[in-house]
Write an enzyme that holds these catalytic residues in place. Structure first.
Site, mmCIF file in Angstrom:
data_model
loop_
_atom_site.group_PDB
_atom_site.id
_atom_site.type_symbol
_atom_site.label_atom_id
_atom_site.label_comp_id
_atom_site.label_asym_id
_atom_site.label_seq_id
_atom_site.Cartn_x
_atom_site.Cartn_y
_atom_site.Cartn_z
ATOM 1 N N THR B 23 29.346 1.351 58.337
ATOM 2 C CA THR B 23 30.267 0.278 58.672
ATOM 3 C C THR B 23 30.815 -0.276 57.356
ATOM 4 O O THR B 23 30.083 -0.448 56.389
ATOM 5 C CB THR B 23 29.635 -0.795 59.590
ATOM 6 O OG1 THR B 23 30.680 -1.565 60.177
ATOM 7 C CG2 THR B 23 28.678 -1.731 58.860
ATOM 8 N N CYS B 29 29.732 -10.976 58.476
ATOM 9 C CA CYS B 29 29.099 -10.180 59.528
ATOM 10 C C CYS B 29 27.799 -9.574 59.010
ATOM 11 O O CYS B 29 27.594 -9.441 57.809
ATOM 12 C CB CYS B 29 30.018 -9.043 59.979
ATOM 13 S SG CYS B 29 31.501 -9.603 60.830
ATOM 14 N N HIS B 46 27.394 -4.031 64.278
ATOM 15 C CA HIS B 46 28.136 -4.854 63.308
ATOM 16 C C HIS B 46 28.420 -6.183 64.016
ATOM 17 O O HIS B 46 29.381 -6.300 64.760
ATOM 18 C CB HIS B 46 29.427 -4.110 62.938
ATOM 19 C CG HIS B 46 30.315 -4.812 61.953
ATOM 20 N ND1 HIS B 46 31.002 -4.134 60.969
ATOM 21 C CD2 HIS B 46 30.664 -6.105 61.788
ATOM 22 C CE1 HIS B 46 31.721 -4.985 60.259
ATOM 23 N NE2 HIS B 46 31.542 -6.197 60.738
#
Lengths: 207, 161
Positions: B23, B29, B46
């Site tokens: 990711t 995040c 995520h």
């Protein structure tokens, strides 16, 4: 709910586009004064984009970008993000600090504060135009700066939209000046709930 | 080896060794990686926010720490993982912009990390490695063959946890 951006009518989108156009026009004028060059502005985009695709506007989630971020507080709070490719940011510092082109090869504290000032002036010009059109107050915060991955910067800015949507309403304008291809992208992101106030002030009914 | 499987923002994927999951551009995040060392099945979420407080129906569970981890665990168990063998590694949760006197909206990164830790603890999943906080972005690659989590940054080096 008003926060359901997907229900914006074409008329409302047009009204928002007009706001962005005028706001960005003011910002372009401010920018031109700062860089002492003619600044062109692309037709603004007002679009609902899935979170993932917002980073693509900056070249993809891993691309390094220099960003100035401000919060416009008031009845209809919004976030303003002025993003530049790193190369452009370095060129801008040369212009702003009146250095020979190519002098700035890395961003130091002075360079960062020059870019913050640029972001501040651009965002304030934008906020003033919005205030005039809507009769609402938009008070800019102190500008914050980051040079990092586009995705990382955007997720910090977009996180709050996650509460209410899987998409963000992005108002994007692209500026360019003679000799510089793209100066930067200006994003205006109304907070969830703020859009209703803006649309009401513009006298186009909220969705 | 094949290209890593992309996990987008508010997204969740599972895979098996020798695959890897990636990711890109984690800011506030948090990337949550869970795996079972025996069956070598694992996944990555995520997550953007601690939990869903909106009350809206039809929310994407992968967006939130609590429901994202719940979905990741359910999916992994269905794919042959065993609850008691699950281990976790996490990265992200930075504060990208700091404003003096700003509200906690700005420190969503720290809140995300706390929510992830709490959810893992609640489920008895051991957190074996973490690279969280700071004020910079991270791209993470989770290699299921070795359970190595590679953390890439801009200007803050690369490390394997």
């Amino acid at each position: 709910m008003s926060e359901d951006y997907t229900r914006l009518t074409p008329l409302q989108l047009d009204a928002l586009r007009e706001v962005v156009n005028i706001g960005a026009g003011n910002a372009a004028t401010a920018l031109a004064t700062m860089v002492q060059a003619r600044v062109e502005m692309a037709v603004p985009r007002v679009e609902l984009l899935p979170f993932d695709q917002v980073a693509d506007l900056l070249g993809g989630p891993e691309v390094p970008v220099a960003c100035v971020f401000l919060y416009l507080s008031g009845e209809a709070p919004a976030r303003v993000l002025f993003a530049l490719e790193v190369e452009r940011a370095l060129q801008m510092v040369d212009v702003l600090m009146q250095r020979e082109p190519g002098t700035t090869v890395a961003l130091d504290e002075m360079g960062v504060s020059a870019l913050q000032e640029l972001g501040n002036i651009v965002a304030s010009a934008y906020g003033n135009a919005l205030a005039e059109l809507t009769g609402l107050a938009f008070l800019p915060s102190v500008p914050a700066f980051a040079l990092d991955m586009a995705g990382a910067i955007l997720d910090a800015v977009l996180a709050q939209y996650g509460e209410v949507s899987d998409q963000a309403l992005v108002m994007e304008t692209c500026f360019a000046a003679a000799g510089l291809d793209v100066i930067g992208l200006l994003f205006m992101l109304p907070d969830p709930g703020a859009l209703e106030h803006i649309l009401q002030a513009l006298e186009v009914d909220a969705p | 080896m094949s290209a890593p499987i992309q996990v987008g923002m508010a997204d969740l994927k599972t895979a098996r060794a020798p695959h890897s999951l990636v990711t890109s551009g984690l800011g506030s995040c948090v990337g949550v990686c869970l795996w079972d060392e025996v069956t070598r099945v694992g996944g990555m979420a995520h997550v953007m926010l601690p939990s869903d407080r909106s009350g809206r129906p039809g929310q994407n569970p992968a967006k939130f720490a609590d429901s994202g981890i719940a979905l990741l665990v359910t999916t992994l168990l269905r794919e042959g993982a065993r609850q008691e063998r699950l281990r976790a590694k996490i990265a992200g949760g930075a504060q990208m912009f700091a404003f003096a006197g700003q509200s906690d909206i700005m420190n969503i990164g720290a809140r995300n990390v706390a929510a992830v830790e709490e959810e893992l603890q609640r489920r008895g999943i051991r957190l074996v490695a973490r690279d969280t906080g700071g004020n910079y972005g991270r791209t993470i690659v989770f290699h299921l063959a070795t359970a190595a989590l590679v953390v890439r940054t801009i200007g803050h080096g690369e490390r394997v946890i």
